[in-house]
Design an enzyme around this catalytic site. Structure first.
Site, PDB file in Angstrom:
ATOM      1  N   LYS A 119       0.830  -1.214   0.000  1.00 14.06           N
ATOM      2  CA  LYS A 119       0.000   0.000   0.000  1.00 14.06           C
ATOM      3  C   LYS A 119       0.855   1.251   0.000  1.00 14.06           C
ATOM      4  O   LYS A 119       0.441   2.280  -0.549  1.00 14.06           O
ATOM      5  CB  LYS A 119      -0.968  -0.007   1.183  1.00 14.06           C
ATOM      6  CG  LYS A 119      -2.104  -0.991   1.012  1.00 14.06           C
ATOM      7  CD  LYS A 119      -3.276  -0.679   1.934  1.00 14.06           C
ATOM      8  CE  LYS A 119      -4.417  -1.663   1.696  1.00 14.06           C
ATOM      9  NZ  LYS A 119      -5.473  -1.560   2.720  1.00 14.06           N
ATOM     10  N   LYS A 201      -5.957 -13.445  -7.697  1.00 11.65           N
ATOM     11  CA  LYS A 201      -7.219 -13.511  -6.963  1.00 11.65           C
ATOM     12  C   LYS A 201      -8.205 -12.447  -7.484  1.00 11.65           C
ATOM     13  O   LYS A 201      -7.777 -11.383  -7.920  1.00 11.65           O
ATOM     14  CB  LYS A 201      -6.870 -13.277  -5.488  1.00 11.65           C
ATOM     15  CG  LYS A 201      -8.011 -12.979  -4.577  1.00 11.65           C
ATOM     16  CD  LYS A 201      -7.525 -12.684  -3.169  1.00 11.65           C
ATOM     17  CE  LYS A 201      -8.495 -11.690  -2.543  1.00 11.65           C
ATOM     18  NZ  LYS A 201      -8.264 -11.367  -1.162  1.00 11.65           N
ATOM     19  N   LYS A 204     -11.529  -6.477  -5.583  1.00 10.21           N
ATOM     20  CA  LYS A 204     -12.293  -5.266  -5.882  1.00 10.21           C
ATOM     21  C   LYS A 204     -11.381  -4.082  -6.159  1.00 10.21           C
ATOM     22  O   LYS A 204     -11.834  -3.053  -6.627  1.00 10.21           O
ATOM     23  CB  LYS A 204     -13.252  -4.951  -4.728  1.00 10.21           C
ATOM     24  CG  LYS A 204     -12.565  -4.634  -3.399  1.00 10.21           C
ATOM     25  CD  LYS A 204     -13.599  -4.357  -2.309  1.00 10.21           C
ATOM     26  CE  LYS A 204     -12.932  -4.184  -0.956  1.00 10.21           C
ATOM     27  NZ  LYS A 204     -13.878  -3.977   0.138  1.00 10.21           N
TER      28      LYS A 204
END
Ligand code: TRP
Length: 336
Positions: A119, A201, A204
């Site tokens: 992040k 994977k 979203k």
């Protein structure tokens, strides 16, 4: 006189950040199983809105997403009478315990978290202290409720490990203060992958075409499946290693119909990829239809959502303050 003693149920804790869309992957891998778990465990389902603030949010969208996630939890079948469904920021003990746990968490541990590294790279203009301390807030979420089990996917495993380390560390100073939680790995866990890159994977935070959102309209679902990446062969075969795209479609279809991907393979023998995509879209559309219908009805009654969250917060607060009070006392904060 005969007494029937029932062992107390174990506590299971799960939280989802109210950001972005909930995907079909979340549904198959998590939400759908939660409904079954709610019978066997004392469950808490949280909306982690404080965690969401570690990256910039549009305030109106965050508020909307929080109500929407609450409605979606319920639309998927979670019963707020049975389980505690609540919003993290409504229970002040989360932030309070997080502070204490920060004082028992090392900089070195936090800087080794792969999610922090990822992040920080993604939001290089906003590497804030909250992002760094994200795992100790997550530890607070879990430890406040003396949680036994936490269903976690691969991406949150490291955070749960750190939670266990923190709990063990605190317990070594103050015995039995926290229950040390364990990962809950569901028996059948279909791993649903991205439609555009089936080696990854379904997430979203990736491009919209790569995932099915639970609230996608039927024509959107059909379009996304039509565009799903397969391979240059023609044979429908379940072989995740060599045919990740086709295998992912078989897994999705199988999850919708509660059978194995191999059974789907057998059913579709000799069909072309178009037929597989069509079968998968129609199965997903019919599974999601009743959920979407319940969701719309729930979203039409904002007061009901607010009341549900209010009673969830009260029940969570009752449990949380019991733990926090003990912690404050043990670490030496002056009690009135
Ligand atoms: N960090 C989790 C995620 O992004 C959400 C979360 C917050 C969570 N607190 C938690 C998950 C406690 C399990 C337990 O997926």
């Amino acid at each position: 006189m005969e007494t029937t003693q029932t062992a107390p149920k174990k506590t299971l804790y799960s939280a989802i950040q109210p950001t972005g869309s909930i995907t079909l992957g979340n549904y198959i891998g998590a939400l759908r199983n939660f409904v079954l778990l709610a019978d066997d465990f004392d469950c808490l389902f949280c909306m982690a809105d404080l965690h969401a603030l570690t990256v910039r949010q549009d305030p109106a969208a965050l508020r909307r997403n929080t109500a929407s996630l609450a409605a979606l939890y319920m639309a998927c079948g979670l019963d707020p009478e049975k389980s505690i469904i609540y919003c993290q920021s409504h229970v002040p003990e989360h932030a309070e315990l997080a502070w204490i746990l920060n004082c028992f968490t090392y900089m070195g541990e936090l800087s080794r978290m792969t999610q922090f590294k990822d992040k920080s790279a993604k939001h290089a203009d906003n590497i804030n202290a909250g992002l760094f301390a994200y795992p100790s807030l997550m530890a607070a979420d879990i430890l406040l409720y003396q949680t036994n089990l936490v269903p976690v996917g691969a991406d949150q495993k490291q955070h749960l490990e750190l939670t266990r380390d923190i709990a063990t560390r605190v317990n070594s100073l103050y015995p039995n203060l926290f229950t040390v939680p364990e990962a809950y790995i569901p028996k059948t866990s279909a791993r649903i992958r991205s439609l555009s890159d089936p080696t990854r994977k379904m997430s979203k935070s990736d491009a919209e075409d790569s995932y099915i959102a639970l609230l996608d309209a039927p024509d959107v679902i059909r379009r996304k499946f039509r565009r799903a990446v397969t391979d240059s062969e023609t044979e429908i075969r379940y072989d995740p290693e060599n045919k990740p795209g086709v295998s992912n479609l078989l897994s999705i279809l199988a999850a919708m119909e509660n059978v194995t991907p191999e059974e789907e393979e057998a059913k579709l023998k000799g069909c072309n990829y178009g037929a597989l995509k069509e079968a998968a879209s129609e199965a997903v559309i019919s599974t999601l239809a009743p959920i979407q219908e319940r969701y719309q009805a729930l979203m039409g009654d904002k007061e009901h959502i607010a009341n549900t969250l209010k009673s969830g917060a009260e029940r969570a607060h009752y449990l949380a303050q019991k733990t926090l009070r003990k912690v404050y006392k043990k670490v030496g904060l002056y009690q009135l």
